[in-house]
Design a protein around this motif. Structure first.
Motif, PDB file in Angstrom:
ATOM      1  N   ALA A  71      -7.491  -4.510  -0.501  1.00 58.69           N
ATOM      2  CA  ALA A  71      -6.718  -3.447   0.155  1.00 58.69           C
ATOM      3  C   ALA A  71      -7.297  -2.072  -0.143  1.00 58.69           C
ATOM      4  O   ALA A  71      -7.316  -1.196   0.713  1.00 58.69           O
ATOM      5  CB  ALA A  71      -5.266  -3.511  -0.291  1.00 58.69           C
ATOM      6  N   ALA A  72      -7.799  -1.897  -1.368  1.00 62.51           N
ATOM      7  CA  ALA A  72      -8.315  -0.587  -1.765  1.00 62.51           C
ATOM      8  C   ALA A  72      -9.700  -0.332  -1.191  1.00 62.51           C
ATOM      9  O   ALA A  72     -10.054   0.800  -0.876  1.00 62.51           O
ATOM     10  CB  ALA A  72      -8.389  -0.494  -3.286  1.00 62.51           C
ATOM     11  N   CYS A  73     -10.481  -1.377  -1.060  1.00 65.87           N
ATOM     12  CA  CYS A  73     -11.884  -1.241  -0.681  1.00 65.87           C
ATOM     13  C   CYS A  73     -12.024  -0.725   0.743  1.00 65.87           C
ATOM     14  O   CYS A  73     -11.396  -1.250   1.657  1.00 65.87           O
ATOM     15  CB  CYS A  73     -12.565  -2.606  -0.791  1.00 65.87           C
ATOM     16  SG  CYS A  73     -14.280  -2.581  -0.268  1.00 65.87           S
TER      17      CYS A  73
ATOM     18  N   THR B  95       4.695   6.773   1.983  1.00 66.06           N
ATOM     19  CA  THR B  95       4.292   5.834   3.033  1.00 66.06           C
ATOM     20  C   THR B  95       4.112   4.450   2.419  1.00 66.06           C
ATOM     21  O   THR B  95       3.548   4.309   1.333  1.00 66.06           O
ATOM     22  CB  THR B  95       2.972   6.242   3.721  1.00 66.06           C
ATOM     23  OG1 THR B  95       1.956   6.351   2.717  1.00 66.06           O
ATOM     24  CG2 THR B  95       3.084   7.560   4.439  1.00 66.06           C
TER      25      THR B  95
ATOM     26  N   GLU C 213       2.753   0.643   3.481  1.00 67.87           N
ATOM     27  CA  GLU C 213       2.069  -0.168   4.495  1.00 67.87           C
ATOM     28  C   GLU C 213       1.681  -1.512   3.892  1.00 67.87           C
ATOM     29  O   GLU C 213       1.616  -1.660   2.677  1.00 67.87           O
ATOM     30  CB  GLU C 213       0.780   0.551   4.965  1.00 67.87           C
ATOM     31  CG  GLU C 213       1.042   1.866   5.666  1.00 67.87           C
ATOM     32  CD  GLU C 213      -0.264   2.591   5.994  1.00 67.87           C
ATOM     33  OE1 GLU C 213      -0.951   2.191   6.945  1.00 67.87           O
ATOM     34  OE2 GLU C 213      -0.595   3.564   5.282  1.00 67.87           O
ATOM     35  N   PRO C 214       1.413  -2.486   4.740  1.00 70.72           N
ATOM     36  CA  PRO C 214       0.911  -3.760   4.201  1.00 70.72           C
ATOM     37  C   PRO C 214      -0.533  -3.608   3.726  1.00 70.72           C
ATOM     38  O   PRO C 214      -1.221  -2.679   4.152  1.00 70.72           O
ATOM     39  CB  PRO C 214       0.983  -4.709   5.399  1.00 70.72           C
ATOM     40  CG  PRO C 214       0.973  -3.821   6.600  1.00 70.72           C
ATOM     41  CD  PRO C 214       1.558  -2.513   6.202  1.00 70.72           C
ATOM     42  N   PHE C 215      -1.004  -4.490   2.860  1.00 71.14           N
ATOM     43  CA  PHE C 215      -2.436  -4.545   2.514  1.00 71.14           C
ATOM     44  C   PHE C 215      -3.188  -4.844   3.809  1.00 71.14           C
ATOM     45  O   PHE C 215      -2.848  -5.778   4.519  1.00 71.14           O
ATOM     46  CB  PHE C 215      -2.709  -5.671   1.498  1.00 71.14           C
ATOM     47  CG  PHE C 215      -2.332  -5.326   0.077  1.00 71.14           C
ATOM     48  CD1 PHE C 215      -1.751  -4.110  -0.245  1.00 71.14           C
ATOM     49  CD2 PHE C 215      -2.583  -6.240  -0.956  1.00 71.14           C
ATOM     50  CE1 PHE C 215      -1.416  -3.794  -1.566  1.00 71.14           C
ATOM     51  CE2 PHE C 215      -2.254  -5.931  -2.279  1.00 71.14           C
ATOM     52  CZ  PHE C 215      -1.667  -4.719  -2.584  1.00 71.14           C
ATOM     53  N   ARG C 216      -4.219  -4.048   4.078  1.00 71.52           N
ATOM     54  CA  ARG C 216      -4.932  -4.205   5.350  1.00 71.52           C
ATOM     55  C   ARG C 216      -6.274  -4.886   5.181  1.00 71.52           C
ATOM     56  O   ARG C 216      -7.130  -4.411   4.427  1.00 71.52           O
ATOM     57  CB  ARG C 216      -5.183  -2.833   5.968  1.00 71.52           C
ATOM     58  CG  ARG C 216      -3.938  -2.086   6.412  1.00 71.52           C
ATOM     59  CD  ARG C 216      -3.389  -2.693   7.660  1.00 71.52           C
ATOM     60  NE  ARG C 216      -2.305  -1.877   8.218  1.00 71.52           N
ATOM     61  CZ  ARG C 216      -1.415  -2.358   9.055  1.00 71.52           C
ATOM     62  NH1 ARG C 216      -1.452  -3.636   9.415  1.00 71.52           N
ATOM     63  NH2 ARG C 216      -0.479  -1.566   9.547  1.00 71.52           N
TER      64      ARG C 216
ATOM     65  N   GLU D 222      -8.118   0.150  -8.852  1.00 66.05           N
ATOM     66  CA  GLU D 222      -6.786  -0.212  -8.360  1.00 66.05           C
ATOM     67  C   GLU D 222      -6.297  -1.562  -8.866  1.00 66.05           C
ATOM     68  O   GLU D 222      -5.128  -1.887  -8.705  1.00 66.05           O
ATOM     69  CB  GLU D 222      -6.779  -0.220  -6.817  1.00 66.05           C
ATOM     70  CG  GLU D 222      -7.128   1.120  -6.177  1.00 66.05           C
ATOM     71  CD  GLU D 222      -6.025   2.176  -6.351  1.00 66.05           C
ATOM     72  OE1 GLU D 222      -4.954   1.854  -6.937  1.00 66.05           O
ATOM     73  OE2 GLU D 222      -6.238   3.319  -5.907  1.00 66.05           O
TER      74      GLU D 222
ATOM     75  N   GLN E  91       0.880  -1.166   0.000  1.00 69.28           N
ATOM     76  CA  GLN E  91       0.000   0.000   0.000  1.00 69.28           C
ATOM     77  C   GLN E  91       0.915   1.212   0.000  1.00 69.28           C
ATOM     78  O   GLN E  91       1.601   1.484   0.978  1.00 69.28           O
ATOM     79  CB  GLN E  91      -0.898  -0.036   1.255  1.00 69.28           C
ATOM     80  CG  GLN E  91      -1.899   1.090   1.363  1.00 69.28           C
ATOM     81  CD  GLN E  91      -3.196   0.796   0.614  1.00 69.28           C
ATOM     82  OE1 GLN E  91      -3.313  -0.248  -0.046  1.00 69.28           O
ATOM     83  NE2 GLN E  91      -4.159   1.690   0.698  1.00 69.28           N
TER      84      GLN E  91
ATOM     85  N   ASN F 249       1.535   5.213  -0.491  1.00 65.08           N
ATOM     86  CA  ASN F 249       0.844   6.505  -0.398  1.00 65.08           C
ATOM     87  C   ASN F 249      -0.682   6.344  -0.431  1.00 65.08           C
ATOM     88  O   ASN F 249      -1.378   7.062  -1.138  1.00 65.08           O
ATOM     89  CB  ASN F 249       1.297   7.454  -1.520  1.00 65.08           C
ATOM     90  CG  ASN F 249       2.649   8.079  -1.206  1.00 65.08           C
ATOM     91  OD1 ASN F 249       3.097   8.030  -0.069  1.00 65.08           O
ATOM     92  ND2 ASN F 249       3.284   8.643  -2.224  1.00 65.08           N
ATOM     93  N   GLY F 250      -1.166   5.372   0.309  1.00 63.85           N
ATOM     94  CA  GLY F 250      -2.607   5.218   0.457  1.00 63.85           C
ATOM     95  C   GLY F 250      -3.303   4.465  -0.650  1.00 63.85           C
ATOM     96  O   GLY F 250      -4.530   4.389  -0.668  1.00 63.85           O
ATOM     97  N   GLU F 251      -2.522   3.908  -1.601  1.00 67.01           N
ATOM     98  CA  GLU F 251      -3.140   3.130  -2.683  1.00 67.01           C
ATOM     99  C   GLU F 251      -2.395   1.811  -2.879  1.00 67.01           C
ATOM    100  O   GLU F 251      -1.163   1.796  -2.892  1.00 67.01           O
ATOM    101  CB  GLU F 251      -3.082   3.903  -4.008  1.00 67.01           C
ATOM    102  CG  GLU F 251      -4.031   5.053  -4.113  1.00 67.01           C
ATOM    103  CD  GLU F 251      -3.931   5.703  -5.489  1.00 67.01           C
ATOM    104  OE1 GLU F 251      -4.470   5.134  -6.449  1.00 67.01           O
ATOM    105  OE2 GLU F 251      -3.281   6.757  -5.589  1.00 67.01           O
ATOM    106  N   PRO F 252      -3.144   0.725  -3.089  1.00 70.65           N
ATOM    107  CA  PRO F 252      -2.458  -0.541  -3.373  1.00 70.65           C
ATOM    108  C   PRO F 252      -1.710  -0.451  -4.702  1.00 70.65           C
ATOM    109  O   PRO F 252      -2.241   0.055  -5.679  1.00 70.65           O
ATOM    110  CB  PRO F 252      -3.581  -1.579  -3.432  1.00 70.65           C
ATOM    111  CG  PRO F 252      -4.844  -0.817  -3.554  1.00 70.65           C
ATOM    112  CD  PRO F 252      -4.601   0.565  -3.033  1.00 70.65           C
TER     113      PRO F 252
END
Ligand code: SF4
Ligand code: FES
Lengths: 220, 248
Positions: free
Chosen positions: B168-170, B98, B100-103, B224, B69, B71-74
Motif C-alpha cells: 500500500a505504501a509503495c 481521509t 481509503e482501502p490499501f490500493r 510503514e 490507508q 491520511n495517505g499512509e498505511p
C-alpha cells in the motif's frame, strides 16, 4: 530482452548493473573533462586517445551506447508496469512521509538526463562522427580543446548544462546507493557505502557544473 | 474531538466507489482508530444507513487483518503499529481524516475499505513452507544447531503479519518486502535449505504473476511496516534469487 528479464528481481538486478556501469563511465568522463581546466594539452591528448583508440571505439563505445539505451528503455518499461500495478490511485498519498522525493521521481530526473543526452549528442557526438566518417577529415590531435570550449560560450547552453547536472545529482542521490541494495549488498558496510555514494552523487555533478562555468567565465 | 472523515465507499468489486464525508463528534483520544469507526457505524446503523465495512480481527496488532490507508499512509501516521493499535490521540480536534482501502491491482476492493489479499496467500502457498518428515522419526528442531544471528534474523522476518502495508505504501505497489520476509524466514534456517532454490523462484514467480509492481528501493515499505521488517530481507531475496537462477 531474454527470459531472465521476465522476473521483477532480474529486472531490478539488470537496472542496477547498467546503472553502476554508467556511474563508472561518468567518473571516467569527468576525469577527462576535468583536465580541460588544468591543461589543454592533456585534455587534447586524452580526447585524441579516446576518439581513436580501437578498443575504446570498437568495443567500449558500443557497450556504453547499449548500456544507456538499455537503462532508459528499462526505466520506462518499469515505470509503466509500476503505474499499472497500483490500479485505482489514492485520493491522498503522502509519499514524503516515508520516502525521498528523489526515489519517487527517478523517471523525471531520468527523462531530463535523457533530453540532455540528446543535446550532448547533437553538440559533440554528431559533429565527431561527421568529422571522422562523413567528411573523412584528417585527424588533428589538437582540435579537441577548442571544439569543446566554444560550446560553453552560449549562456543558454551553460544554463541547460547546469540544470541537467542538478537532475543528474538527484538521480544519483537515489540511484547509486539503490543499485547496491538491488544487487543484494546490504550489510554492516552499507551505511559507509551510502555515505560514499551520496558524496559522489553531489561532488561529480558539481564538478561538471564547475567545468562548464569555468569555460564560460573564461570566454566572457 | 470533532472530526471530518472522508471515507472511500464502494458497494462491491464491480462498482465504482467514491469518497464520502462524515462529520463525527464525541471522539476521545483514548479510543482506538477502529473504535472510532465503530462509533461512526453505530450512528450510521441508527440512521438506517449502511455501515462502513473494514477488515479487523485481533485488534492487538498480531493478525494483519486491519488495513486502512489513513491520511495517505498505511496504518496512519504513527510508526511500528497496525491500524488497530492507532489511537485517536494522534489526531487533533477539527482534523479531517481521509480513509481509503490499501490500493494495488493485486488487492482488489471487495467492499468499502476491505480488500482481497488472497494474492499474498498464493505467494505463500507457492513456496512458503518446509517439508518435514512426520512419519515418526522427526528430528527435534532444537537438536539442529542454528547460528544465533541467523536465528534472530529469521525470527524477525517471521514476524511479518501479511498486512499488505508495504504494498500500500509503495509507489510501485511492489510486494517485495512481504515476499522477501517470507523467503528469508526459511532461507536463514537449516530446515529451509532443501527447497531453497525452488522456493525463492516460485515465490517471486507468483509475486510477479499476481501483478505487483517492481521494487525501486524507495524504502517506503520498511518505514510503514508495522513489524519493522528490514530492507535487508529484500537484498537477501535478490541474492537468493540470482544464485538460484544461476543454478537453474
Ligand atoms: S512486510 Fe510488514 S508491511 Fe509488509 S505485509 Fe509484512 S508486516 Fe505488513
Ligand atoms: S486487527 Fe489484527 S492486526 Fe489489526
Amino acid at each position: 530482452m531474454g527470459g531472465i528479464i521476465k522476473s521483477s528481481v532480474a529486472r531490478k538486478f539488470a537496472m542496477a548493473l547498467s546503472g553502476l556501469f554508467l556511474v563508472f563511465f561518468l567518473l571516467q568522463h569527468f576525469t577527462i573533462n576535468f583536465t580541460s581546466v588544468i591543461s589543454p594539452d592533456i585534455f587534447n591528448e586524452l580526447s585524441h586517445f579516446m576518439g581513436n583508440n580501437f578498443v575504446v571505439q570498437a568495443l567500449l563505445q558500443p557497450v556504453l551506447i547499449f548500456g544507456v539505451i538499455f537503462h532508459f528503455i528499462m526505466g520506462f518499461i518499469l515505470e509503466i508496469q509500476n503505474r499499472n500495478a497500483r490500479g485505482v490511485g489514492y485520493k491522498n498519498y503522502n509519499g514524503n512521509a516515508n520516502s525521498s522525493w528523489m526515489s519517487r521521481n527517478m523517471i523525471y530526473s531520468g527523462a531530463v538526463i535523457l533530453a540532455f543526452l540528446g543535446l550532448h549528442f547533437y553538440d559533440f557526438w554528431f559533429p565527431e562522427i561527421s568529422h571522422k566518417y562523413i567528411h573523412g577529415l584528417p585527424e588533428d590531435p589538437t582540435r579537441y580543446y577548442e571544439e569543446t570550449i566554444v560550446k560553453f560560450k552560449d549562456l543558454w547552453r551553460v544554463i541547460l548544462y547546469v540544470v541537467s547536472f542538478i537532475f543528474l545529482m538527484l538521480h544519483l542521490l537515489h540511484g547509486f546507493a539503490s543499485s547496491f541494495q538491488s544487487v543484494g549488498f546490504n550489510n554492516k558496510y552499507s551505511k559507509g557505502l551510502q555515505g560514499f555514494t551520496k558524496a559522489f552523487a553531489i561532488i561529480i555533478p558539481l564538478g561538471f557544473i564547475f567545468i562548464a562555468l569555468f569555460h564560460y567565465i573564461n570566454q566572457l | 474531538m470533532k472530526l471530518t472523515l472522508k471515507i472511500w465507499r464502494q458497494d462491491n468489486a464491480k462498482t465504482k466507489g467514491k469518497m464520502i464525508d462524515y462529520p463525527i463528534d464525541g471522539i476521545e483520544g483514548d479510543m482506538s482508530f477502529l473504535e472510532m469507526l465503530d462509533v461512526l457505524n453505530e450512528e450510521l446503523v441508527a440512521k438506517g444507513e449502511e455501515p462502513v465495512e473494514f477488515d479487523h480481527d485481533c485488534r492487538e496488532g498480531i493478525c494483519g487483518s486491519c488495513s486502512l490507508q489513513i491520511n495517505g499512509e498505511p496504518h496512519g501516521p504513527d510508526r511500528l503499529i497496525t491500524t488497530c493499535q492507532l489511537h485517536m490521540r494522534s489526531f487533533k480536534d477539527g482534523d479531517t481524516i481521509t480513509i481509503e482501502p490499501f490500493r494495488a491491482k493485486a488487492f482488489p476492493v471487495v467492499k468499502d475499505l476491505i480488500v482481497d489479499r488472497g494474492s499474498f496467500d498464493r505467494i505463500q502457498q507457492a513456496g512458503g513452507y518446509v517439508s518435514v518428515n512426520t512419519s515418526g522419526n522427526t528430528v527435534d528442531a532444537n537438536a539442529i544447531p542454528v547460528n544465533k544471528q541467523n536465528a534472530d534474523d529469521s525470527f524477525a522476518a517471521a514476524t511479518c503479519i501479511g498486512c499488505g502495508a508495504c504494498v500500500a505504501a509503495c509507489k510501485n505497489a511492489s510486494a517485495m518486502l512481504f515476499t522477501s520476509a517470507k523467503v528469508s524466514q526459511y532461507a536463514l534456517l537449516p530446515q529451509g535449505q532443501i527447497e531453497a532454490t525452488e522456493r525463492v523462484q516460485a515465490m517471486v514467480r507468483q509475486m510477479d504473476e499476481e501483478g505487483f509492481g517492481n521494487c525501486s528501493n524507495t524504502g517506503a515499505c520498511e518505514i510503514e511496516c508495522p513489524k519493522g521488517i528490514s530492507l535487508e530481507n529484500i537484498a537477501r531475496m535478490n541474492r537468493e534469487y540470482m544464485s538460484a537462477t544461476s543454478k537453474g
